[in-house]
Each structure stands twice: as C-alpha cells, then as structure tokens.
Motif scaffolding. Sequence first.
Motif, PDB file in Angstrom:
ATOM      1  N   ILE A 193       0.867  -1.184   0.000  1.00  0.00           N
ATOM      2  CA  ILE A 193       0.000   0.000   0.000  1.00  0.00           C
ATOM      3  C   ILE A 193       0.904   1.234   0.000  1.00  0.00           C
ATOM      4  O   ILE A 193       1.728   1.400   0.899  1.00  0.00           O
ATOM      5  N   GLU A 194       0.760   2.057  -1.028  1.00  0.00           N
ATOM      6  CA  GLU A 194       1.418   3.357  -1.067  1.00  0.00           C
ATOM      7  C   GLU A 194       0.443   4.366  -0.485  1.00  0.00           C
ATOM      8  O   GLU A 194      -0.737   4.349  -0.796  1.00  0.00           O
ATOM      9  N   GLU A 195       0.959   5.260   0.326  1.00  0.00           N
ATOM     10  CA  GLU A 195       0.107   6.236   1.019  1.00  0.00           C
ATOM     11  C   GLU A 195       0.766   7.606   0.955  1.00  0.00           C
ATOM     12  O   GLU A 195       1.947   7.737   1.283  1.00  0.00           O
ATOM     13  N   VAL A 196       0.010   8.609   0.494  1.00  0.00           N
ATOM     14  CA  VAL A 196       0.508   9.979   0.480  1.00  0.00           C
ATOM     15  C   VAL A 196      -0.572  10.896   1.046  1.00  0.00           C
ATOM     16  O   VAL A 196      -1.761  10.626   0.919  1.00  0.00           O
ATOM     17  N   LEU A 197      -0.139  11.992   1.671  1.00  0.00           N
ATOM     18  CA  LEU A 197      -1.092  12.988   2.147  1.00  0.00           C
ATOM     19  C   LEU A 197      -1.800  13.605   0.949  1.00  0.00           C
ATOM     20  O   LEU A 197      -1.215  13.742  -0.126  1.00  0.00           O
ATOM     21  N   ALA A 198      -3.061  13.967   1.134  1.00  0.00           N
ATOM     22  CA  ALA A 198      -3.857  14.512   0.032  1.00  0.00           C
ATOM     23  C   ALA A 198      -4.827  15.557   0.575  1.00  0.00           C
ATOM     24  O   ALA A 198      -5.001  15.701   1.786  1.00  0.00           O
ATOM     25  N   GLU A 199      -5.454  16.262  -0.346  1.00  0.00           N
ATOM     26  CA  GLU A 199      -6.515  17.199  -0.002  1.00  0.00           C
ATOM     27  C   GLU A 199      -7.820  16.426   0.174  1.00  0.00           C
ATOM     28  O   GLU A 199      -8.082  15.472  -0.577  1.00  0.00           O
ATOM     29  N   PRO A 200      -8.668  16.805   1.128  1.00  0.00           N
ATOM     30  CA  PRO A 200      -9.963  16.131   1.290  1.00  0.00           C
ATOM     31  C   PRO A 200     -10.813  16.297   0.026  1.00  0.00           C
ATOM     32  O   PRO A 200     -10.625  17.251  -0.733  1.00  0.00           O
ATOM     33  N   PRO A 201     -11.747  15.384  -0.201  1.00  0.00           N
ATOM     34  CA  PRO A 201     -12.603  15.480  -1.385  1.00  0.00           C
ATOM     35  C   PRO A 201     -13.554  16.672  -1.284  1.00  0.00           C
ATOM     36  O   PRO A 201     -13.851  17.150  -0.191  1.00  0.00           O
ATOM     37  N   ASP A 202     -14.014  17.121  -2.444  1.00  0.00           N
ATOM     38  CA  ASP A 202     -14.957  18.240  -2.489  1.00  0.00           C
ATOM     39  C   ASP A 202     -16.370  17.815  -2.114  1.00  0.00           C
ATOM     40  O   ASP A 202     -17.149  18.614  -1.614  1.00  0.00           O
ATOM     41  N   GLU A 203     -16.709  16.555  -2.386  1.00  0.00           N
ATOM     42  CA  GLU A 203     -18.072  16.067  -2.166  1.00  0.00           C
ATOM     43  C   GLU A 203     -18.146  15.230  -0.889  1.00  0.00           C
ATOM     44  O   GLU A 203     -17.204  14.511  -0.570  1.00  0.00           O
ATOM     45  N   PRO A 204     -19.274  15.287  -0.184  1.00  0.00           N
ATOM     46  CA  PRO A 204     -19.435  14.455   1.015  1.00  0.00           C
ATOM     47  C   PRO A 204     -19.679  12.996   0.629  1.00  0.00           C
ATOM     48  O   PRO A 204     -19.979  12.673  -0.514  1.00  0.00           O
ATOM     49  N   GLY A 205     -19.543  12.119   1.599  1.00  0.00           N
ATOM     50  CA  GLY A 205     -19.823  10.704   1.391  1.00  0.00           C
ATOM     51  C   GLY A 205     -18.630   9.951   0.806  1.00  0.00           C
ATOM     52  O   GLY A 205     -17.577  10.524   0.553  1.00  0.00           O
ATOM     53  N   PHE A 206     -18.819   8.663   0.598  1.00  0.00           N
ATOM     54  CA  PHE A 206     -17.789   7.790   0.033  1.00  0.00           C
ATOM     55  C   PHE A 206     -18.428   7.033  -1.116  1.00  0.00           C
ATOM     56  O   PHE A 206     -19.525   6.504  -0.973  1.00  0.00           O
ATOM     57  N   ARG A 207     -17.750   6.976  -2.257  1.00  0.00           N
ATOM     58  CA  ARG A 207     -18.372   6.366  -3.445  1.00  0.00           C
ATOM     59  C   ARG A 207     -17.335   5.627  -4.284  1.00  0.00           C
ATOM     60  O   ARG A 207     -16.138   5.839  -4.139  1.00  0.00           O
ATOM     61  N   LYS A 208     -17.843   4.784  -5.166  1.00  0.00           N
ATOM     62  CA  LYS A 208     -17.008   4.109  -6.162  1.00  0.00           C
ATOM     63  C   LYS A 208     -16.970   4.987  -7.408  1.00  0.00           C
ATOM     64  O   LYS A 208     -18.016   5.444  -7.873  1.00  0.00           O
ATOM     65  N   LEU A 209     -15.778   5.204  -7.934  1.00  0.00           N
ATOM     66  CA  LEU A 209     -15.600   5.932  -9.185  1.00  0.00           C
ATOM     67  C   LEU A 209     -15.435   4.934 -10.327  1.00  0.00           C
ATOM     68  O   LEU A 209     -15.056   3.783 -10.098  1.00  0.00           O
ATOM     69  N   PRO A 210     -15.660   5.379 -11.562  1.00  0.00           N
ATOM     70  CA  PRO A 210     -15.377   4.509 -12.705  1.00  0.00           C
ATOM     71  C   PRO A 210     -13.899   4.135 -12.708  1.00  0.00           C
ATOM     72  O   PRO A 210     -13.055   4.870 -12.169  1.00  0.00           O
ATOM     73  N   ASN A 211     -13.584   3.033 -13.351  1.00  0.00           N
ATOM     74  CA  ASN A 211     -12.184   2.599 -13.444  1.00  0.00           C
ATOM     75  C   ASN A 211     -11.350   3.694 -14.069  1.00  0.00           C
ATOM     76  O   ASN A 211     -11.803   4.434 -14.931  1.00  0.00           O
ATOM     77  N   GLY A 212     -10.115   3.803 -13.626  1.00  0.00           N
ATOM     78  CA  GLY A 212      -9.263   4.863 -14.128  1.00  0.00           C
ATOM     79  C   GLY A 212      -7.841   4.450 -14.315  1.00  0.00           C
ATOM     80  O   GLY A 212      -7.375   3.436 -14.054  1.00  0.00           O
TER      81      GLY A 212
END
Length: 91
Positions: free
Chosen positions: A72-91
């Motif tokens: 598992i690679e882990e980096v600090l990031a900015e929080p998401p703009d939208e609330p909740g947790f969701r599945k995104l299309p494959n990328g």
Amino acid sequence: MRARLLRIEGRVQGVGYRDWMLHEAERLGLQGWVRNRADGSVQALVAGEEGAVQAMLTACRRGPLMARIDRIEEVLAEPPDEPGFRKLPNG
C-alpha cells in the motif's frame, strides 16, 4: 480532517475489494472514493478524523476475504470536495 491517497497492490480486483472498502468507509464515517486502476491496483482517497483514517488504513492491509495485499502506497492529500464515500469509474 485528514486525507490520504492510497494505491493498493496485490490481488485486489475481482475479489470485492471496492465494495468492501465502501462498506468500511461508511462504517467509519469517512469521505472519499475508490476505483480500480488499469494496472490491476486499487486507488482510494480516504478522509476524515485521524483515528478513523488510521482504522481504515489498518483494515485495508487485511482487505476482504479473497484479497491478498502486497503493498500500500500512502501519500497525504486534499480532502474530497463532495461528502460521502463512493465508487468511481475505473481509471
């Protein structure tokens, strides 16, 4: 709010990893998303209270029953703009 961008490698596609992660994130009250990557890994953004983020990272190292987590690679990031947790299309 703390946020991490994760890249999870191993046998993580075709084993229900994204659905499992969605359930865990909702249980922990996290925000973000998860998606499969073309290289066979899973990528996720998890954000929330530090304790909940750490609990998710610990859970991600186990994964669902049929998964095998190699790295598992882990980096600090900015929080998401939208609330909740969701599945995104494959990328």
